[in-house]
Design an enzyme around this catalytic site. Sequence first.
Site, PDB file in Angstrom:
ATOM      1  N   ALA A  12      34.340  43.905  31.226  1.00 32.28           N
ATOM      2  CA  ALA A  12      32.917  44.123  31.460  1.00 32.28           C
ATOM      3  C   ALA A  12      32.717  44.298  32.964  1.00 32.28           C
ATOM      4  O   ALA A  12      33.563  43.887  33.754  1.00 32.28           O
ATOM      5  CB  ALA A  12      32.139  42.910  30.966  1.00 32.28           C
ATOM      6  N   GLY A  65      36.750  42.599  28.290  1.00 31.50           N
ATOM      7  CA  GLY A  65      36.037  43.563  27.447  1.00 31.50           C
ATOM      8  C   GLY A  65      36.907  44.777  27.123  1.00 31.50           C
ATOM      9  O   GLY A  65      36.753  45.385  26.059  1.00 31.50           O
ATOM     10  N   GLU A  95      38.936  43.873  24.361  1.00 30.70           N
ATOM     11  CA  GLU A  95      38.052  43.818  23.185  1.00 30.70           C
ATOM     12  C   GLU A  95      37.769  45.222  22.638  1.00 30.70           C
ATOM     13  O   GLU A  95      37.624  45.405  21.432  1.00 30.70           O
ATOM     14  CB  GLU A  95      36.753  43.085  23.539  1.00 30.70           C
ATOM     15  CG  GLU A  95      36.999  41.600  23.781  1.00 30.70           C
ATOM     16  CD  GLU A  95      35.776  40.863  24.287  1.00 30.70           C
ATOM     17  OE1 GLU A  95      35.259  41.248  25.364  1.00 30.70           O
ATOM     18  OE2 GLU A  95      35.324  39.925  23.611  1.00 30.70           O
ATOM     19  N   GLU A 134      38.881  36.132  30.698  1.00 32.29           N
ATOM     20  CA  GLU A 134      37.522  35.619  30.924  1.00 32.29           C
ATOM     21  C   GLU A 134      37.488  34.189  31.413  1.00 32.29           C
ATOM     22  O   GLU A 134      36.628  33.813  32.221  1.00 32.29           O
ATOM     23  CB  GLU A 134      36.680  35.757  29.639  1.00 32.29           C
ATOM     24  CG  GLU A 134      36.178  37.162  29.350  1.00 32.29           C
ATOM     25  CD  GLU A 134      37.170  38.020  28.568  1.00 32.29           C
ATOM     26  OE1 GLU A 134      38.358  37.639  28.500  1.00 32.29           O
ATOM     27  OE2 GLU A 134      36.768  39.058  28.029  1.00 32.29           O
TER      28      GLU A 134
HETATM   29  C1  3H9 Z   1      34.467  40.392  30.431  1.00 36.21           C
HETATM   30  O1  3H9 Z   1      35.071  41.387  30.164  1.00 36.21           O
HETATM   31  C2  3H9 Z   1      33.484  39.730  29.505  1.00 36.21           C
HETATM   32  C3  3H9 Z   1      33.491  40.278  28.110  1.00 36.21           C
HETATM   33  O2  3H9 Z   1      34.408  39.586  27.296  1.00 36.21           O
HETATM   34  C4  3H9 Z   1      32.148  40.052  27.470  1.00 36.21           C
HETATM   35  C5  3H9 Z   1      31.146  41.103  27.585  1.00 36.21           C
HETATM   36  C6  3H9 Z   1      29.953  40.878  26.736  1.00 36.21           C
HETATM   37  N1  3H9 Z   1      33.859  44.455  37.179  1.00 36.21           N
HETATM   38  O3  3H9 Z   1      41.233  43.444  41.961  1.00 36.21           O
HETATM   39  P1  3H9 Z   1      41.197  44.735  42.695  1.00 36.21           P
HETATM   40  C7  3H9 Z   1      36.527  45.666  41.389  1.00 36.21           C
HETATM   41  S1  3H9 Z   1      34.640  39.616  31.926  1.00 36.21           S
HETATM   42  C8  3H9 Z   1      33.432  44.910  38.359  1.00 36.21           C
HETATM   43  O4  3H9 Z   1      41.200  44.679  44.168  1.00 36.21           O
HETATM   44  P2  3H9 Z   1      43.802  45.394  41.685  1.00 36.21           P
HETATM   45  C9  3H9 Z   1      36.975  44.672  42.438  1.00 36.21           C
HETATM   46  O5  3H9 Z   1      35.926  43.837  42.818  1.00 36.21           O
HETATM   47  C10 3H9 Z   1      35.762  40.660  32.802  1.00 36.21           C
HETATM   48  N2  3H9 Z   1      34.251  45.170  39.395  1.00 36.21           N
HETATM   49  O6  3H9 Z   1      42.356  45.735  42.211  1.00 36.21           O
HETATM   50  C11 3H9 Z   1      37.434  45.583  43.552  1.00 36.21           C
HETATM   51  O7  3H9 Z   1      36.288  46.019  44.244  1.00 36.21           O
HETATM   52  P3  3H9 Z   1      36.358  46.309  45.814  1.00 36.21           P
HETATM   53  C12 3H9 Z   1      37.160  40.457  32.367  1.00 36.21           C
HETATM   54  C13 3H9 Z   1      35.547  44.955  39.218  1.00 36.21           C
HETATM   55  O8  3H9 Z   1      44.458  46.694  41.451  1.00 36.21           O
HETATM   56  C14 3H9 Z   1      38.023  46.776  42.797  1.00 36.21           C
HETATM   57  O9  3H9 Z   1      37.463  46.720  41.479  1.00 36.21           O
HETATM   58  N3  3H9 Z   1      38.041  41.220  33.225  1.00 36.21           N
HETATM   59  C15 3H9 Z   1      36.056  44.472  38.008  1.00 36.21           C
HETATM   60  O10 3H9 Z   1      44.451  44.387  42.568  1.00 36.21           O
HETATM   61  C16 3H9 Z   1      39.512  46.746  42.688  1.00 36.21           C
HETATM   62  O11 3H9 Z   1      39.911  45.494  42.156  1.00 36.21           O
HETATM   63  C17 3H9 Z   1      38.573  40.709  34.320  1.00 36.21           C
HETATM   64  O12 3H9 Z   1      38.386  39.561  34.645  1.00 36.21           O
HETATM   65  C18 3H9 Z   1      35.151  44.216  36.954  1.00 36.21           C
HETATM   66  N4  3H9 Z   1      35.573  43.754  35.761  1.00 36.21           N
HETATM   67  O13 3H9 Z   1      43.589  44.659  40.286  1.00 36.21           O
HETATM   68  C19 3H9 Z   1      39.467  41.621  35.122  1.00 36.21           C
HETATM   69  N5  3H9 Z   1      37.397  44.340  38.126  1.00 36.21           N
HETATM   70  O14 3H9 Z   1      37.383  47.382  45.984  1.00 36.21           O
HETATM   71  C20 3H9 Z   1      39.095  41.567  36.557  1.00 36.21           C
HETATM   72  C21 3H9 Z   1      37.704  44.753  39.359  1.00 36.21           C
HETATM   73  O15 3H9 Z   1      34.971  46.669  46.177  1.00 36.21           O
HETATM   74  N6  3H9 Z   1      39.837  42.476  37.379  1.00 36.21           N
HETATM   75  N7  3H9 Z   1      36.595  45.119  40.030  1.00 36.21           N
HETATM   76  O16 3H9 Z   1      36.807  45.005  46.423  1.00 36.21           O
HETATM   77  C22 3H9 Z   1      41.125  42.287  37.724  1.00 36.21           C
HETATM   78  O17 3H9 Z   1      41.787  41.355  37.303  1.00 36.21           O
HETATM   79  C23 3H9 Z   1      41.729  43.250  38.706  1.00 36.21           C
HETATM   80  O18 3H9 Z   1      40.666  43.899  39.357  1.00 36.21           O
HETATM   81  C24 3H9 Z   1      42.651  44.351  38.101  1.00 36.21           C
HETATM   82  C25 3H9 Z   1      43.044  45.339  39.219  1.00 36.21           C
HETATM   83  C26 3H9 Z   1      43.918  43.660  37.567  1.00 36.21           C
HETATM   84  C27 3H9 Z   1      41.966  45.085  37.011  1.00 36.21           C
END
Ligand code: 3H9
Length: 678
Positions: free
Chosen positions: A63, A102, A105, A125
């Site tokens: 999400a 998400g 999901e 999450e």
């Molecule tokens: C969810 O899904 C809830 C659902 O179950 C329910 C819904 C109803 N959103 O980490 P990076 C940004 S909760 C917005 O440096 P990497 C991040 O801030 C979500 N922004 O890259 C950064 O911005 P900036 C569950 C996001 O290659 C840029 O993207 N998912 C999101 O080292 C690059 O990120 C997670 O918890 C996001 N979801 O790693 C996954 N994700 O460049 C969270 C990233 O401005 N994300 N950004 O600083 C991660 O674990 C890592 O970002 C990922 C990439 C592994 C994907």
Amino acid sequence: MTSPIRTERHDNVLVVISDNPPVNALGQAVRAGLKDAIEEALSDDAIEAVVIRCDGRTFFAGADITEFGKPPVGPNLPETLDAMEASDKPVIAAIHGTALGGGCEVALACHYRVAVPSAKLGLPEVKLGLIPGAAGTQRLPRLVGTEAALPLVVGGNPISAKKAQGIGLVDEIVGEDSLEADAIAFARSRIGQPVPRASEGTANEDGVRDPDLFDRFRASQARRIRGFDAPNAAIEAVKAAGTMSYVEGVKKERELFTELMSGTQSAAMRHYFFAERAANKIDDVPKDTPLIPIKKVGVIGAGTMGGGISMNFLSAGIPVTILEMSQDALDRGTGTMRKNYENTAKKGRMTADQVEQAMGLLTPTLSYDDLADCDLVIEAVYESMDVKKEVFGKLDEVVKQGAILASNTSYLDVNEIAAATQRPGYVVGMHFFSPANIMKLLEVVRGEKTRDDVLATVMKLSKTIGKVAAVSGVCPGFIGNRMLSKRQEQANALIMEGAKYWEVDEVLLDFGFPMGPFQMADLAGIDIGWHRDPSKVTTIREALCAGGRFGQKNGKGFYDYDEARQRTPSDEVQAIIADFAATEGKEQREISKDEIRERLLYPMVNEGAKILEEGMAQRASDIDVVWINGYGWPLYTGGPMFWAQTIGLDTVVEGLEKHDLPVSNYLRERAAGSGKFD
Ligand code: 3H9
């Protein structure tokens, strides 16, 4: 505005493509586009199957976290996914990169999942203080069984495509470079067959067959999840999948999700998510600053610190030349590194081959000349300005121009160290935390003359070696130890005034720290830096050393330790403290746990405010990153500065005044103003 979702027809297969950089987060426009695309596929008789894939570096990574806490705009994710799953035409998730939260999901709502070998899938999450909120806790156990689902939902760590295939989460692994074509072929092979829906799955019988499964799992995770709300909610949600209908289970998931989302823990952990990413950015260093290639690293000192530092680079595949003063010390140091790797292998977290690969990248040496062609040299020698200056003087003579010279000092003046060289621009602090191969934090100390490319390179490198970096200016103790000294000052004062030392530790344990200052002293060794003259007693630590209490290593320090290293408070120590307090003319009194907590933590916030005021930290959230990763500050409170805002900066100011402790002008101003630091 153009939609981030587009569709492409391949005869009878509709390929739905998301292009929402950087990580294809499932923001409103993506959800709306996905829903429209499914409707398009369903309303077109010529389309018989659907493939969903993403452009860019990853499948949907979850999400859009930036939308959390804002008024929701439909369609929401659960309804989008329900529409997808309800389709009678097979829908296939084609996964590369990371299908997280998400995103996972979405994959679960599809009827089939194909993935490239390098893909990862997970439900992280809990790391944001949440549980999956789009039926992930209900579809996953029904698809793969409770036993396989529990660690994914509760632990939050992603698994490889191969592992996912092993538990039935991925149906087929496809070519790394032919994802779309292979997914289309897979889709065609399923046309005309009844679609399998995860929500209709019956695999979730383990929990019913084995009612102790959940308690056993909870007990096995007890240490890791202590204090966190989300993992317990996650267990409850997975349990619901075994005991309730799908519809009821989804309702339960929503209830738990909503409660967590409005709580302080998730707010704190979401703050931390962005804080960690912000900390890696340096405001006045341009994004496109060219980096210095780091192909070979030199480390000076093969002690605990130097060895641990080296292992970070070896594990990342970067060759290290390690320097010591004597063959003995060199052999001892490299022997310890090998043993550490072998222990990791014994635990199954490394293969024997990987151990050899890492050790094969290590070159031990006794000669400074062997550091000449290193791109980065980190010294981890004794904390003495004279020694450091000598080392940097030598490095300046032998190491090639353009290389970075870094000090692992934990409190010395990096500008003074830099001045011992002809190239202060290339000198920087890289303060690792012990054990350096494990602890996440890297405090990067920016000297007055440190060049932009040096800083940018070190920040990038920190990611390569799996560290979380934050930048500090040059001041005694930098961000972390400078604040720690304020806590320690109060801990020492409190026990002189009558607080029991174990209560001081307990207060911090209750707050969520892994240990308190006196446990920490026992672990590190009370005799560190002791002058070894039992007749000279000017501090409690010296009094303990004089009494032969050196810490865990000889079974008695502040606490007495049994063979299993279980600690019990010591009457003898309490008497030593009381005697010492009497000699110093300190009266002892009863001190409440509230007072202990306030006096330990509020001065840290005050020092953090001063660090901000002096520009020694770029932002308050950097301070949170330092304390969470380097000192065990509980993540679910968001770090000292975020926590202070949660309880109210005015409360902190009042508390400091009540205990006659200094209040900085900056803290006062912030408390009277927005109540926020950043
Ligand atoms: C969810 O899904 C809830 C659902 O179950 C329910 C819904 C109803 N959103 O980490 P990076 C940004 S909760 C917005 O440096 P990497 C991040 O801030 C979500 N922004 O890259 C950064 O911005 P900036 C569950 C996001 O290659 C840029 O993207 N998912 C999101 O080292 C690059 O990120 C997670 O918890 C996001 N979801 O790693 C996954 N994700 O460049 C969270 C990233 O401005 N994300 N950004 O600083 C991660 O674990 C890592 O970002 C990922 C990439 C592994 C994907």
